[in-house]
Design a protein around this motif. Structure first.
Motif, PDB file in Angstrom:
ATOM      1  N   TYR A  22      23.454  51.296   4.152  1.00  0.00           N
ATOM      2  CA  TYR A  22      24.170  50.655   3.050  1.00  0.00           C
ATOM      3  C   TYR A  22      23.460  50.979   1.749  1.00  0.00           C
ATOM      4  O   TYR A  22      22.228  50.959   1.673  1.00  0.00           O
ATOM      5  N   MET A  24      22.671  49.676  -1.801  1.00  0.00           N
ATOM      6  CA  MET A  24      22.695  48.456  -2.618  1.00  0.00           C
ATOM      7  C   MET A  24      22.114  48.810  -3.981  1.00  0.00           C
ATOM      8  O   MET A  24      20.899  48.731  -4.178  1.00  0.00           O
ATOM      9  N   VAL A  29      19.683  50.618   2.364  1.00  0.00           N
ATOM     10  CA  VAL A  29      19.353  49.700   3.457  1.00  0.00           C
ATOM     11  C   VAL A  29      19.810  50.338   4.769  1.00  0.00           C
ATOM     12  O   VAL A  29      21.004  50.432   5.030  1.00  0.00           O
ATOM     13  N   ALA A  31      20.824  50.273   8.415  1.00  0.00           N
ATOM     14  CA  ALA A  31      21.254  49.258   9.384  1.00  0.00           C
ATOM     15  C   ALA A  31      21.237  49.821  10.801  1.00  0.00           C
ATOM     16  O   ALA A  31      20.868  49.131  11.737  1.00  0.00           O
ATOM     17  N   PRO A  50      17.540  40.403  17.213  1.00  0.00           N
ATOM     18  CA  PRO A  50      17.312  39.442  16.130  1.00  0.00           C
ATOM     19  C   PRO A  50      18.232  39.702  14.947  1.00  0.00           C
ATOM     20  O   PRO A  50      18.847  40.768  14.848  1.00  0.00           O
ATOM     21  N   SER A  51      18.310  38.724  14.076  1.00  0.00           N
ATOM     22  CA  SER A  51      19.085  38.866  12.861  1.00  0.00           C
ATOM     23  C   SER A  51      18.628  40.101  12.092  1.00  0.00           C
ATOM     24  O   SER A  51      17.427  40.345  11.966  1.00  0.00           O
ATOM     25  N   GLY A  52      19.578  40.894  11.641  1.00  0.00           N
ATOM     26  CA  GLY A  52      19.257  42.079  10.859  1.00  0.00           C
ATOM     27  C   GLY A  52      19.007  43.324  11.689  1.00  0.00           C
ATOM     28  O   GLY A  52      18.711  44.390  11.143  1.00  0.00           O
ATOM     29  N   SER A  53      19.142  43.224  13.026  1.00  0.00           N
ATOM     30  CA  SER A  53      18.842  44.386  13.871  1.00  0.00           C
ATOM     31  C   SER A  53      19.992  45.400  13.933  1.00  0.00           C
ATOM     32  O   SER A  53      19.842  46.465  14.526  1.00  0.00           O
ATOM     33  N   GLY A  54      21.138  45.051  13.352  1.00  0.00           N
ATOM     34  CA  GLY A  54      22.242  46.011  13.283  1.00  0.00           C
ATOM     35  C   GLY A  54      23.399  45.724  14.234  1.00  0.00           C
ATOM     36  O   GLY A  54      24.322  46.542  14.357  1.00  0.00           O
ATOM     37  N   LYS A  55      23.392  44.555  14.863  1.00  0.00           N
ATOM     38  CA  LYS A  55      24.415  44.235  15.866  1.00  0.00           C
ATOM     39  C   LYS A  55      25.829  44.239  15.273  1.00  0.00           C
ATOM     40  O   LYS A  55      26.729  44.872  15.831  1.00  0.00           O
ATOM     41  N   SER A  56      25.999  43.517  14.181  1.00  0.00           N
ATOM     42  CA  SER A  56      27.349  43.419  13.600  1.00  0.00           C
ATOM     43  C   SER A  56      27.813  44.774  13.086  1.00  0.00           C
ATOM     44  O   SER A  56      28.982  45.147  13.253  1.00  0.00           O
ATOM     45  N   THR A  57      26.902  45.494  12.476  1.00  0.00           N
ATOM     46  CA  THR A  57      27.257  46.827  11.980  1.00  0.00           C
ATOM     47  C   THR A  57      27.746  47.708  13.121  1.00  0.00           C
ATOM     48  O   THR A  57      28.777  48.387  13.010  1.00  0.00           O
TER      49      THR A  57
HETATM   50  N1  LIG Z   1      27.562  45.052   3.649  1.00  0.00           N
HETATM   51  C1  LIG Z   1      26.250  45.226   3.623  1.00  0.00           C
HETATM   52  N2  LIG Z   1      25.621  45.660   2.531  1.00  0.00           N
HETATM   53  C2  LIG Z   1      24.292  45.872   2.507  1.00  0.00           C
HETATM   54  N3  LIG Z   1      23.476  45.681   3.546  1.00  0.00           N
HETATM   55  C3  LIG Z   1      24.036  45.250   4.692  1.00  0.00           C
HETATM   56  C4  LIG Z   1      25.446  44.996   4.793  1.00  0.00           C
HETATM   57  N4  LIG Z   1      25.723  44.587   6.059  1.00  0.00           N
HETATM   58  C5  LIG Z   1      24.541  44.568   6.703  1.00  0.00           C
HETATM   59  N5  LIG Z   1      23.529  44.972   5.886  1.00  0.00           N
HETATM   60  C6  LIG Z   1      22.114  45.115   6.263  1.00  0.00           C
HETATM   61  O1  LIG Z   1      22.042  45.940   7.412  1.00  0.00           O
HETATM   62  C7  LIG Z   1      21.082  45.434   8.336  1.00  0.00           C
HETATM   63  C8  LIG Z   1      21.774  45.125   9.653  1.00  0.00           C
HETATM   64  O2  LIG Z   1      22.704  44.077   9.451  1.00  0.00           O
HETATM   65  P1  LIG Z   1      23.682  43.510  10.579  1.00  0.00           P
HETATM   66  O3  LIG Z   1      24.386  44.649  11.226  1.00  0.00           O
HETATM   67  O4  LIG Z   1      24.513  42.461   9.949  1.00  0.00           O
HETATM   68  O5  LIG Z   1      22.643  42.886  11.618  1.00  0.00           O
HETATM   69  P2  LIG Z   1      22.808  41.692  12.676  1.00  0.00           P
HETATM   70  O6  LIG Z   1      24.266  41.520  12.953  1.00  0.00           O
HETATM   71  O7  LIG Z   1      22.015  42.136  13.862  1.00  0.00           O
HETATM   72  O8  LIG Z   1      22.213  40.481  12.035  1.00  0.00           O
HETATM   73  C9  LIG Z   1      20.446  44.243   7.666  1.00  0.00           C
HETATM   74  O9  LIG Z   1      19.277  44.666   7.003  1.00  0.00           O
HETATM   75  C10 LIG Z   1      21.493  43.801   6.676  1.00  0.00           C
HETATM   76  O10 LIG Z   1      20.906  43.146   5.586  1.00  0.00           O
END
Ligand SMILES: Nc1ncnc2c1ncn2[C@@H]1O[C@H](COP(=O)(O)OP(=O)(O)O)[C@@H](O)[C@H]1O
Ligand SMILES: [Mg+2]
Length: 242
Positions: A22, A24, A29, A31, A50-57
């Motif tokens: 990403y 910013m 950043v 992911a 853990p939070s921030g590990s890239g799961k949602s992405t």
């Molecule tokens: N839309 C976005 N813009 C900038 N950074 C993002 C965005 N979405 C996620 N990130 C960053 O990418 C990394 C992985 O995020 P995410 O996939 O949401 O992880 P998780 O779901 O495991 O918590 C994190 O550092 C998060 O801050």
């Protein structure tokens, strides 16, 4: 599909070398830092990390809500990463059911009507009543969201997601807003979908306890797949020790 290693015949999704960065402002950043991953037909996979590990992405890219910075994603024999935006939207509509932490039900519609909205636009939908039965909500069909607990609202959201008979059900922290007991009922609903409809299922969680009910546990750490484990014996949601 491409690649020189043998691909299992029951592979539904295949990700190769996925990265996502990403931007910013001036800051990049990362992911995802190179994810290779398969999801197999009919399996129940948990994506743990853990939070921030890239799961949602990762889940958003598999489901066609987002695109990677580099790498490839195949769904069956289709390369999603070669699709136009409109082709990706069509793919998502036809094949993917999403469940998120927050339910986003329409407050002025009953449970059955919330599910029915989807069945009006799907090709071969489930009857909304059948979808609500699968998630254990037959007795709540005519209730409005405000008359339902958080866990029941999430189960309506699951019924809505499965009403179009998706090939895959992707759930991002589906119990994240719930207490243990209602969370277990939501997981039971997802498990029933997986068993009754045979829907390939991936559940994201940061809660390692939930991994006990998966066929496979895919652990993410810092944008990479750190580990993949198979459960010889899957636990029922009611057997998970929270
Ligand atoms: N839309 C976005 N813009 C900038 N950074 C993002 C965005 N979405 C996620 N990130 C960053 O990418 C990394 C992985 O995020 P995410 O996939 O949401 O992880 P998780 O779901 O495991 O918590 C994190 O550092 C998060 O801050
Ligand atoms: Mg997330």
């Amino acid at each position: 599909m491409t690649g020189n290693t043998a691909v299992r015949a029951d592979t539904v999704f295949r990700a190769l070398g996925l990265t996502k960065t990403y931007q910013m402002g001036d800051v990049q950043v990362p992911a995802l830092r190179g994810v290779d991953l398969e999801l197999y037909r009919g399996e129940f996979a948990v994506l743990l990390g853990p939070s921030g590990s890239g799961k949602s992405t990762l889940l958003n890219i598999l489901g066609g809500l987002d695109v990677p910075t580099s790498g490839q994603v195949f769904y069956e024999d289709q390369e999603l990463t070669s699709y136009s935006d409109s082709a990706l939207t069509r793919f998502r509509r036809q094949y993917v059911g999403f469940v998120f932490q927050f339910y986003n039900l329409i407050p002025s519609l009953t449970a059955r009507e919330n599910v029915g909205l989807i069945t009006e636009i799907a090709r071969n939908p489930l009857d909304p009543r059948e979808a609500l039965r699968i998630v254990g909500l037959s007795a709540r069909e005519d209730h409005f969201p405000a008359q339902l607990s958080g866990g029941e609202q999430q189960r309506v959201a699951i019924a809505r997601a499965i009403a179009k008979r998706p090939s895959v059900l992707l759930c991002d922290e589906p119990t994240g807003a719930l207490d243990v007991q209602t969370g277990a009922m939501v997981l039971e609903a997802i498990r029933t979908v997986n068993i009754e409809l045979g829907t390939t299922t991936a559940v994201i969680t940061h809660n390692a306890v939930i991994a006990g009910m998966a066929d496979r546990v895919i652990s993410l750490s810092d944008g990479r797949v750190a580990r993949i484990e198979h459960n010889a014996h899957k636990l029922l949601p009611s057997e998970l020790q929270w």
